[in-house]
Design a protein around this motif. Structure first.
Motif, PDB file in Angstrom:
ATOM      1  N   SER A 190       0.795  -1.232   0.000  1.00 34.31           N
ATOM      2  CA  SER A 190       0.000   0.000   0.000  1.00 34.31           C
ATOM      3  C   SER A 190       0.824   1.276   0.000  1.00 34.31           C
ATOM      4  O   SER A 190       0.595   2.183  -0.811  1.00 34.31           O
ATOM      5  CB  SER A 190      -0.942  -0.008   1.208  1.00 34.31           C
ATOM      6  N   ASP A 191       1.783   1.388   0.908  1.00 30.46           N
ATOM      7  CA  ASP A 191       2.532   2.639   1.018  1.00 30.46           C
ATOM      8  C   ASP A 191       3.367   2.925  -0.226  1.00 30.46           C
ATOM      9  O   ASP A 191       3.732   4.072  -0.480  1.00 30.46           O
ATOM     10  CB  ASP A 191       3.437   2.613   2.250  1.00 30.46           C
ATOM     11  N   GLU A 192       3.676   1.896  -1.007  1.00 29.67           N
ATOM     12  CA  GLU A 192       4.455   2.108  -2.223  1.00 29.67           C
ATOM     13  C   GLU A 192       3.614   2.718  -3.343  1.00 29.67           C
ATOM     14  O   GLU A 192       4.145   3.164  -4.354  1.00 29.67           O
ATOM     15  CB  GLU A 192       5.068   0.786  -2.693  1.00 29.67           C
ATOM     16  N   LEU A 193       2.298   2.726  -3.173  1.00 24.25           N
ATOM     17  CA  LEU A 193       1.415   3.273  -4.204  1.00 24.25           C
ATOM     18  C   LEU A 193       1.134   4.756  -3.996  1.00 24.25           C
ATOM     19  O   LEU A 193       0.639   5.425  -4.897  1.00 24.25           O
ATOM     20  CB  LEU A 193       0.077   2.518  -4.198  1.00 24.25           C
ATOM     21  N   MET A 194       1.441   5.244  -2.811  1.00 25.17           N
ATOM     22  CA  MET A 194       0.968   6.566  -2.410  1.00 25.17           C
ATOM     23  C   MET A 194       1.466   7.710  -3.279  1.00 25.17           C
ATOM     24  O   MET A 194       0.819   8.750  -3.369  1.00 25.17           O
ATOM     25  CB  MET A 194       1.357   6.840  -0.955  1.00 25.17           C
ATOM     26  N   SER A 195       2.615   7.540  -3.923  1.00 26.85           N
ATOM     27  CA  SER A 195       3.144   8.654  -4.713  1.00 26.85           C
ATOM     28  C   SER A 195       2.217   9.037  -5.857  1.00 26.85           C
ATOM     29  O   SER A 195       2.306  10.140  -6.392  1.00 26.85           O
ATOM     30  CB  SER A 195       4.536   8.315  -5.260  1.00 26.85           C
ATOM     31  N   ALA A 196       1.297   8.141  -6.227  1.00 22.16           N
ATOM     32  CA  ALA A 196       0.360   8.460  -7.309  1.00 22.16           C
ATOM     33  C   ALA A 196      -0.701   9.458  -6.871  1.00 22.16           C
ATOM     34  O   ALA A 196      -1.368  10.068  -7.706  1.00 22.16           O
ATOM     35  CB  ALA A 196      -0.312   7.186  -7.823  1.00 22.16           C
ATOM     36  N   CYS A 197      -0.878   9.641  -5.557  1.00 19.73           N
ATOM     37  CA  CYS A 197      -1.941  10.541  -5.090  1.00 19.73           C
ATOM     38  C   CYS A 197      -1.402  11.607  -4.147  1.00 19.73           C
ATOM     39  O   CYS A 197      -2.094  12.043  -3.233  1.00 19.73           O
ATOM     40  CB  CYS A 197      -3.059   9.754  -4.412  1.00 19.73           C
ATOM     41  N   GLN A 198      -0.164  12.032  -4.376  1.00 13.41           N
ATOM     42  CA  GLN A 198       0.423  13.044  -3.511  1.00 13.41           C
ATOM     43  C   GLN A 198       0.904  14.272  -4.290  1.00 13.41           C
ATOM     44  O   GLN A 198       1.716  15.041  -3.801  1.00 13.41           O
ATOM     45  CB  GLN A 198       1.588  12.434  -2.715  1.00 13.41           C
ATOM     46  N   GLY A 199       0.383  14.443  -5.495  1.00 16.19           N
ATOM     47  CA  GLY A 199       0.756  15.605  -6.291  1.00 16.19           C
ATOM     48  C   GLY A 199      -0.024  16.842  -5.885  1.00 16.19           C
ATOM     49  O   GLY A 199      -0.909  16.798  -5.023  1.00 16.19           O
ATOM     50  N   ILE A 200       0.278  17.964  -6.534  1.00 17.60           N
ATOM     51  CA  ILE A 200      -0.412  19.220  -6.252  1.00 17.60           C
ATOM     52  C   ILE A 200      -1.903  19.061  -6.544  1.00 17.60           C
ATOM     53  O   ILE A 200      -2.297  18.615  -7.617  1.00 17.60           O
ATOM     54  CB  ILE A 200       0.177  20.360  -7.102  1.00 17.60           C
ATOM     55  N   GLY A 201      -2.731  19.427  -5.579  1.00 16.51           N
ATOM     56  CA  GLY A 201      -4.175  19.353  -5.744  1.00 16.51           C
ATOM     57  C   GLY A 201      -4.782  18.008  -5.401  1.00 16.51           C
ATOM     58  O   GLY A 201      -6.001  17.882  -5.299  1.00 16.51           O
ATOM     59  N   SER A 202      -3.957  16.983  -5.209  1.00 20.24           N
ATOM     60  CA  SER A 202      -4.503  15.643  -4.979  1.00 20.24           C
ATOM     61  C   SER A 202      -5.204  15.513  -3.630  1.00 20.24           C
ATOM     62  O   SER A 202      -6.018  14.607  -3.441  1.00 20.24           O
ATOM     63  CB  SER A 202      -3.399  14.589  -5.088  1.00 20.24           C
ATOM     64  N   SER A 203      -4.913  16.415  -2.696  1.00 17.39           N
ATOM     65  CA  SER A 203      -5.589  16.348  -1.399  1.00 17.39           C
ATOM     66  C   SER A 203      -7.081  16.654  -1.532  1.00 17.39           C
ATOM     67  O   SER A 203      -7.861  16.347  -0.634  1.00 17.39           O
ATOM     68  CB  SER A 203      -4.942  17.318  -0.404  1.00 17.39           C
ATOM     69  N   GLU A 204      -7.480  17.255  -2.657  1.00 15.38           N
ATOM     70  CA  GLU A 204      -8.890  17.557  -2.889  1.00 15.38           C
ATOM     71  C   GLU A 204      -9.587  16.491  -3.734  1.00 15.38           C
ATOM     72  O   GLU A 204     -10.787  16.584  -3.975  1.00 15.38           O
ATOM     73  CB  GLU A 204      -9.027  18.924  -3.574  1.00 15.38           C
ATOM     74  N   TRP A 205      -8.851  15.488  -4.191  1.00 15.67           N
ATOM     75  CA  TRP A 205      -9.481  14.433  -4.979  1.00 15.67           C
ATOM     76  C   TRP A 205     -10.470  13.644  -4.137  1.00 15.67           C
ATOM     77  O   TRP A 205     -10.254  13.405  -2.951  1.00 15.67           O
ATOM     78  CB  TRP A 205      -8.441  13.442  -5.489  1.00 15.67           C
ATOM     79  N   GLN A 206     -11.539  13.200  -4.776  1.00 13.90           N
ATOM     80  CA  GLN A 206     -12.378  12.164  -4.189  1.00 13.90           C
ATOM     81  C   GLN A 206     -11.716  10.829  -4.541  1.00 13.90           C
ATOM     82  O   GLN A 206     -11.337  10.610  -5.690  1.00 13.90           O
ATOM     83  CB  GLN A 206     -13.797  12.230  -4.766  1.00 13.90           C
ATOM     84  N   GLN A 207     -11.571   9.943  -3.551  1.00 17.95           N
ATOM     85  CA  GLN A 207     -10.833   8.699  -3.770  1.00 17.95           C
ATOM     86  C   GLN A 207     -11.716   7.480  -3.518  1.00 17.95           C
ATOM     87  O   GLN A 207     -12.526   7.459  -2.594  1.00 17.95           O
ATOM     88  CB  GLN A 207      -9.634   8.627  -2.816  1.00 17.95           C
ATOM     89  N   ALA A 208     -11.536   6.463  -4.362  1.00 21.59           N
ATOM     90  CA  ALA A 208     -12.216   5.184  -4.164  1.00 21.59           C
ATOM     91  C   ALA A 208     -11.230   4.065  -4.471  1.00 21.59           C
ATOM     92  O   ALA A 208     -10.276   4.251  -5.237  1.00 21.59           O
ATOM     93  CB  ALA A 208     -13.441   5.067  -5.069  1.00 21.59           C
ATOM     94  N   ALA A 209     -11.463   2.905  -3.872  1.00 18.75           N
ATOM     95  CA  ALA A 209     -10.617   1.736  -4.129  1.00 18.75           C
ATOM     96  C   ALA A 209     -11.510   0.525  -4.354  1.00 18.75           C
ATOM     97  O   ALA A 209     -12.410   0.256  -3.561  1.00 18.75           O
ATOM     98  CB  ALA A 209      -9.672   1.491  -2.956  1.00 18.75           C
ATOM     99  N   TYR A 210     -11.252  -0.183  -5.447  1.00 16.54           N
ATOM    100  CA  TYR A 210     -12.025  -1.381  -5.791  1.00 16.54           C
ATOM    101  C   TYR A 210     -11.102  -2.593  -5.775  1.00 16.54           C
ATOM    102  O   TYR A 210     -10.140  -2.664  -6.534  1.00 16.54           O
ATOM    103  CB  TYR A 210     -12.666  -1.201  -7.172  1.00 16.54           C
ATOM    104  N   GLY A 211     -11.399  -3.541  -4.889  1.00 16.27           N
ATOM    105  CA  GLY A 211     -10.630  -4.777  -4.808  1.00 16.27           C
ATOM    106  C   GLY A 211     -11.467  -5.956  -5.273  1.00 16.27           C
ATOM    107  O   GLY A 211     -12.615  -6.121  -4.847  1.00 16.27           O
ATOM    108  N   LEU A 212     -10.911  -6.773  -6.145  1.00 15.18           N
ATOM    109  CA  LEU A 212     -11.631  -7.917  -6.704  1.00 15.18           C
ATOM    110  C   LEU A 212     -11.846  -8.997  -5.641  1.00 15.18           C
ATOM    111  O   LEU A 212     -10.938  -9.324  -4.876  1.00 15.18           O
ATOM    112  CB  LEU A 212     -10.840  -8.500  -7.872  1.00 15.18           C
ATOM    113  N   ASN A 213     -13.041  -9.568  -5.616  1.00 11.08           N
ATOM    114  CA  ASN A 213     -13.360 -10.646  -4.677  1.00 11.08           C
ATOM    115  C   ASN A 213     -13.286 -11.987  -5.401  1.00 11.08           C
ATOM    116  O   ASN A 213     -14.177 -12.348  -6.162  1.00 11.08           O
ATOM    117  CB  ASN A 213     -14.761 -10.440  -4.089  1.00 11.08           C
ATOM    118  N   GLN A 214     -12.191 -12.700  -5.171  1.00  8.50           N
ATOM    119  CA  GLN A 214     -12.036 -14.059  -5.684  1.00  8.50           C
ATOM    120  C   GLN A 214     -11.293 -14.893  -4.648  1.00  8.50           C
ATOM    121  O   GLN A 214     -10.480 -14.367  -3.884  1.00  8.50           O
ATOM    122  CB  GLN A 214     -11.256 -14.071  -7.005  1.00  8.50           C
ATOM    123  N   THR A 215     -11.549 -16.189  -4.642  1.00  8.24           N
ATOM    124  CA  THR A 215     -10.927 -17.041  -3.630  1.00  8.24           C
ATOM    125  C   THR A 215      -9.410 -17.087  -3.770  1.00  8.24           C
ATOM    126  O   THR A 215      -8.690 -17.227  -2.779  1.00  8.24           O
ATOM    127  CB  THR A 215     -11.483 -18.474  -3.725  1.00  8.24           C
TER     128      THR A 215
END
Length: 216
Positions: free
Chosen positions: A118-143
């Motif tokens: 997770s923490d390795e992905l954060m750089s994608a949402c830390q740019g200028i203005g990103s603090s105002e983004w609405q954020q969602a996360a979709y994880g696939l449900n499979q066994t």
């Protein structure tokens, strides 16, 4: 120090120009609401290769769903951009951030069918203005896919950084060979429509709605 004459406005011309109202060619003025789709995957050798194609296929389903069902007030489809590559670490996250900064992104949906750090992905949402983004996360449900584990870890990481995020996870197992199920589709569309509405009303002056105001 010399000034940039080519950049200097013609103030004489401006001072003698009658007021006019420029036609924008659109009933919507200002930045167009833009939703980013950020596919993610485990960056370890072998795991990445095993997930890459199906991660893009899953992202394509989300893209098609939103592009066909979410509209702006003038009837045009909401604008969607996609990360230039799957985000799996700081470098790929930084590339996504740099791209999003040029696209006026107002909301972001993370998409994963596998485990990611997770923490390795954060750089994608830390740019200028990103603090105002609405954020969602979709994880696939499979066994055989740890979408739930990633989703919980990622939303916890976002919570730790005080970044609100909308979680999307099907209560039933999903079949990747079929379209997104009704639950996932409904949650994705609900988020996309709400995020688009927020982007539309943010930064707009509503002073004169319904009457002429002196501003007091």
């Amino acid at each position: 120090m010399s000034s940039c004459n080519s950049c200097r406005p013609d103030f004489e011309k401006l001072a003698n120009t009658a007021r006019g109202f420029t036609s924008t060619g659109s009933s919507l003025v200002g930045p167009v609401p833009t939703i980013a789709l950020t596919p993610t995957a485990d960056g370890r050798v072998g795991a990445y290769e095993d997930n890459a194609e199906r991660t893009w296929r899953l992202t394509e389903k989300v893209y098609e769903l939103i592009s066909k069902n979410v509209r702006l007030p003038d009837g045009s489809p909401v604008r969607i951009v996609v990360a230039p590559e799957i985000v799996y670490g700081p470098r790929s996250g930084a590339l996504a951030q740099a791209y999003y900064a040029t696209q006026g992104v107002s909301a972001n949906i993370w998409i994963a069918r596998s485990w990611c750090y997770s923490d390795e992905l954060m750089s994608a949402c830390q740019g200028i203005g990103s603090s105002e983004w609405q954020q969602a996360a979709y994880g696939l449900n499979q066994t055989d896919r740890p979408g739930a584990v990633w989703l919980k870890a990622f939303t916890a990481a976002m919570d730790e950084k005080k970044r609100p995020i909308f979680s999307i996870y099907s209560p039933d197992l999903e079949d990747e060979t079929k379209p997104l199920n009704d639950f996932v589709s409904g949650r994705l569309l609900r988020f996309a429509r709400c995020a688009t509405a927020v982007a539309m009303i943010r930064g707009i002056n509503y002073l004169n709605i319904g009457s002429v105001s002196m501003g007091i």
